[in-house]
Design a protein around this motif. Structure first.
Motif, PDB file in Angstrom:
ATOM      1  N   LYS A  55     -51.778 -23.374 -40.099  1.00 63.31           N
ATOM      2  CA  LYS A  55     -51.721 -24.817 -40.317  1.00 63.31           C
ATOM      3  C   LYS A  55     -50.399 -25.392 -39.839  1.00 63.31           C
ATOM      4  CE  LYS A  55     -52.022 -28.358 -43.928  1.00 63.31           C
ATOM      5  NZ  LYS A  55     -52.144 -28.616 -45.386  1.00 63.31           N
ATOM      6  N   ALA A  56     -49.292 -24.688 -40.127  1.00 66.30           N
ATOM      7  CA  ALA A  56     -47.971 -25.150 -39.697  1.00 66.30           C
ATOM      8  C   ALA A  56     -47.848 -25.150 -38.181  1.00 66.30           C
ATOM      9  CB  ALA A  56     -46.883 -24.273 -40.323  1.00 66.30           C
ATOM     10  N   ILE A  57     -48.360 -24.099 -37.543  1.00 61.49           N
ATOM     11  CA  ILE A  57     -48.298 -24.007 -36.080  1.00 61.49           C
ATOM     12  C   ILE A  57     -49.107 -25.128 -35.437  1.00 61.49           C
ATOM     13  CG2 ILE A  57     -49.052 -22.605 -34.116  1.00 61.49           C
ATOM     14  CD1 ILE A  57     -48.303 -20.130 -35.773  1.00 61.49           C
ATOM     15  N   TRP A  58     -50.296 -25.377 -35.959  1.00 60.58           N
ATOM     16  CA  TRP A  58     -51.135 -26.448 -35.408  1.00 60.58           C
ATOM     17  C   TRP A  58     -50.468 -27.811 -35.584  1.00 60.58           C
ATOM     18  CZ3 TRP A  58     -54.723 -27.589 -32.129  1.00 60.58           C
ATOM     19  CH2 TRP A  58     -55.422 -28.805 -32.238  1.00 60.58           C
ATOM     20  N   GLU A 103     -46.345 -32.509 -41.073  1.00 62.30           N
ATOM     21  CA  GLU A 103     -45.530 -31.326 -41.341  1.00 62.30           C
ATOM     22  C   GLU A 103     -44.654 -30.974 -40.140  1.00 62.30           C
ATOM     23  OE1 GLU A 103     -46.057 -26.651 -42.808  1.00 62.30           O
ATOM     24  OE2 GLU A 103     -47.812 -27.919 -42.446  1.00 62.30           O
ATOM     25  N   GLY A 104     -45.072 -31.393 -38.950  1.00 66.05           N
ATOM     26  CA  GLY A 104     -44.314 -31.068 -37.742  1.00 66.05           C
ATOM     27  C   GLY A 104     -43.343 -32.135 -37.302  1.00 66.05           C
ATOM     28  N   VAL A 105     -43.058 -33.108 -38.157  1.00 66.80           N
ATOM     29  CA  VAL A 105     -42.177 -34.213 -37.763  1.00 66.80           C
ATOM     30  C   VAL A 105     -40.776 -33.713 -37.414  1.00 66.80           C
ATOM     31  CG1 VAL A 105     -40.952 -36.241 -38.642  1.00 66.80           C
ATOM     32  CG2 VAL A 105     -43.415 -36.054 -38.947  1.00 66.80           C
ATOM     33  N   VAL A 106     -40.210 -32.833 -38.250  1.00 68.08           N
ATOM     34  CA  VAL A 106     -38.840 -32.369 -38.024  1.00 68.08           C
ATOM     35  C   VAL A 106     -38.725 -31.674 -36.671  1.00 68.08           C
ATOM     36  CG1 VAL A 106     -37.013 -30.841 -38.846  1.00 68.08           C
ATOM     37  CG2 VAL A 106     -38.378 -32.142 -40.494  1.00 68.08           C
ATOM     38  N   THR A 107     -39.653 -30.797 -36.373  1.00 70.78           N
ATOM     39  CA  THR A 107     -39.642 -30.102 -35.082  1.00 70.78           C
ATOM     40  C   THR A 107     -39.806 -31.092 -33.936  1.00 70.78           C
ATOM     41  OG1 THR A 107     -40.774 -28.288 -36.213  1.00 70.78           O
ATOM     42  CG2 THR A 107     -40.619 -28.160 -33.823  1.00 70.78           C
ATOM     43  N   SER A 108     -40.669 -32.063 -34.114  1.00 67.02           N
ATOM     44  CA  SER A 108     -40.920 -33.051 -33.072  1.00 67.02           C
ATOM     45  C   SER A 108     -39.682 -33.892 -32.782  1.00 67.02           C
ATOM     46  CB  SER A 108     -42.080 -33.960 -33.483  1.00 67.02           C
ATOM     47  OG  SER A 108     -43.220 -33.203 -33.783  1.00 67.02           O
ATOM     48  N   ILE A 109     -38.937 -34.199 -33.813  1.00 66.24           N
ATOM     49  CA  ILE A 109     -37.711 -34.982 -33.616  1.00 66.24           C
ATOM     50  C   ILE A 109     -36.717 -34.198 -32.761  1.00 66.24           C
ATOM     51  CG2 ILE A 109     -35.735 -36.028 -34.778  1.00 66.24           C
ATOM     52  CD1 ILE A 109     -38.364 -37.577 -35.065  1.00 66.24           C
ATOM     53  N   GLY A 136     -41.796 -20.327 -29.171  1.00 67.80           N
ATOM     54  CA  GLY A 136     -41.537 -20.410 -30.609  1.00 67.80           C
ATOM     55  C   GLY A 136     -42.784 -20.236 -31.443  1.00 67.80           C
ATOM     56  N   LEU A 137     -43.856 -20.943 -31.077  1.00 66.75           N
ATOM     57  CA  LEU A 137     -45.090 -20.878 -31.859  1.00 66.75           C
ATOM     58  C   LEU A 137     -45.782 -19.522 -31.717  1.00 66.75           C
ATOM     59  CD1 LEU A 137     -46.574 -24.447 -31.226  1.00 66.75           C
ATOM     60  CD2 LEU A 137     -45.141 -23.662 -33.112  1.00 66.75           C
ATOM     61  N   SER A 138     -45.725 -18.933 -30.527  1.00 61.66           N
ATOM     62  CA  SER A 138     -46.349 -17.620 -30.321  1.00 61.66           C
ATOM     63  C   SER A 138     -45.653 -16.546 -31.142  1.00 61.66           C
ATOM     64  CB  SER A 138     -46.314 -17.250 -28.834  1.00 61.66           C
ATOM     65  OG  SER A 138     -47.044 -18.175 -28.062  1.00 61.66           O
ATOM     66  N   ILE A 139     -44.331 -16.570 -31.137  1.00 64.64           N
ATOM     67  CA  ILE A 139     -43.588 -15.575 -31.913  1.00 64.64           C
ATOM     68  C   ILE A 139     -43.853 -15.762 -33.406  1.00 64.64           C
ATOM     69  CG2 ILE A 139     -41.270 -14.833 -32.605  1.00 64.64           C
ATOM     70  CD1 ILE A 139     -40.382 -15.335 -29.742  1.00 64.64           C
TER      71      ILE A 139
END
Length: 326
Positions: A55-58, A103-109, A136-139
Motif C-alpha cells: 500500500k505504501a509503495i503504491w 501517504e506519499g506526500v512527503v516523498t512526492s515533495i 527505491g520502491l523495488s528495493i
C-alpha cells in the motif's frame, strides 16, 4: 523524568539499514542525480507487514508521478519561484487525497523539490526521477518480502491460553466436588492474552498477499467466545448453596474437559458424558427445599452452557497450520 527504552536492533531496522545502503549504492553507480533520495523512498516504504508495504509503495508511486507531472509542466511555464512551489503544493495535496495516496506526500515533495532546484527541466530530469523511484520502491518491495514468521509466537499464545482454561476447569471441578465451595477466579488475564494473540494473528494475515484469513485468528476468536461461556458457568457455580447428587458427575465432566483442553477431537466424548448427566435428571426426585431447587436449576443451566462451550469447539474443528491449508 526521562525514561530510556531498552536498546535493541529489530528485524525492521536491519531491513531499513540494508535497503537504504543498497538504494544509495545502486543509484550512485548508475550516475543518477540526487542519488541519496532513493534512500528516502526505501525508509518510508519499509513497513511492519507486506500488505502495508504494498500500500505504501503504491501510494508513493502514484503521488510521485503526479508530482513529476506538476513539476515538469508548471515550473517551465511560471518559473522556479517559491510562490509557484506553494501554488503547486496547494493543488497537489488535495489531489493525492482524492486518489487516496496522501501517504506519499512527503516523498512526492522531495521529488518536487528536485524539479524546483534543477538547472534544466527536461526529459533527462524526468527519467532521472523515475529511475530513483524505480530503485527505491523495488528495493523496499524486496526488503519487505523478508518477514519474520509469527507461527512460534502464535503457538506460544495458544499453549498459554489452553493452560489458563485448563486451570479454570480444574477449579470448576474442585468447586463441584465441594472441596472448595467458592472460587474467586479472574478472567482478565485470559482475555488480555487472547486480545494480544489476535493482534499478532491479524498482523500475520497482512504478511501474505494471497491468503486473507488466518486459522490461528479464528482459533483465538473461538476461545474468546468460550471465555464468555466460562464466565457464565462461574457465576452459576458460585450461586449453588447446597449439595446435589449430580455434582460429583459434573465435577468429573469438568476434570475430563480440563485434561483434554488442547485436543482437537475431544468434544464427542465430553458431550456424551454431558447428555448422560442430563438424562439422569429426569429419574431424580424433585428437590425438597428452595435452596436445593435453586442449586438444581443452577446445575441444569451449567450443563446447557457447557454444551454450548463444547459445540463452539466442535464447530471450529481443528487448528490447521499454514502448510496444511489447501
Amino acid at each position: 523524568m526521562l525514561r530510556l527504552n531498552p536498546y535493541r536492533i529489530g528485524w525492521r531496522t536491519i531491513k531499513t539499514a540494508v535497503g537504504m545502503a543498497l538504494g544509495v549504492i545502486i543509484a550512485k553507480l548508475m550516475g543518477l542525480d540526487n542519488y541519496a533520495s532513493s534512500a528516502i523512498l526505501v525508509v518510508l516504504c519499509i513497513k511492519d507487514t507486506k500488505m502495508n508495504s504494498v500500500k505504501a509503495i503504491w501510494s508513493r508511486l502514484v503521488s510521485c508521478m503526479i508530482a513529476m507531472g506538476f513539476g515538469a509542466t508548471i515550473f517551465p511555464l511560471l518559473g522556479q519561484h517559491a510562490w509557484v512551489l506553494g501554488l503547486i503544493v496547494l493543488f497537489f495535496i488535495p489531489l493525492t487525497v482524492m486518489f487516496n495516496t496522501q501517504e506519499g506526500v512527503v516523498t512526492s515533495i522531495v521529488i518536487l523539490l528536485h524539479f524546483f532546484n534543477a538547472t534544466t527541466i527536461d526529459i533527462n530530469l524526468v527519467l532521472n526521477e523515475m529511475m530513483l523511484l524505480l530503485i527505491g520502491l523495488s528495493i523496499a518491495f524486496i526488503m519487505n518480502t523478508f518477514m519474520p514468521s509469527f507461527e512460534k509466537e502464535l503457538t506460544s499464545y495458544q499453549n498459554d491460553i489452553e493452560a489458563q482454561i485448563r486451570h479454570i476447569f480444574y477449579a470448576y471441578s474442585t468447586m463441584c466436588s465441594k472441596d472448595t465451595p467458592t472460587c474467586d477466579l479472574s478472567f482478565d488475564q485470559l482475555l488480555l492474552t487472547i486480545r494480544k494473540a489476535k493482534s499478532v494473528a491479524f498482523r500475520d494475515v497482512k504478511n501474505h498477499f494471497v491468503r486473507n484469513e488466518n486459522s490461528f485468528y479464528h482459533y483465538f476468536d473461538m476461545r474468546q467466545d468460550q471465555v464468555d461461556i466460562l464466565q457464565r458457568i462461574h457465576f452459576n457455580l458460585n450461586h449453588m448453596t447446597v449439595d446435589d447428587v449430580l455434582l460429583p458427575k459434573v465435577a468429573q465432566l469438568f476434570k475430563e474437559m480440563a485434561d483434554n483442553v488442547n485436543e482437537n477431537n475431544y468434544t464427542a466424548m465430553r458431550l456424551h458424558m454431558l447428555y448422560d448427566i442430563r438424562l439422569q435428571i429426569d429419574d431424580l426426585p424433585l428437590p425438597d427445599s428452595h435452596d436445593a431447587l435453586h442449586t438444581r436449576a443452577s446445575i441444569i443451566q451449567i450443563l446447557y452452557d457447557t454444551e454450548a462451550y463444547l459445540n463452539i469447539k466442535s464447530n471450529f474443528g481443528s487448528l490447521k497450520l499454514y502448510h496444511e491449508v489447501n
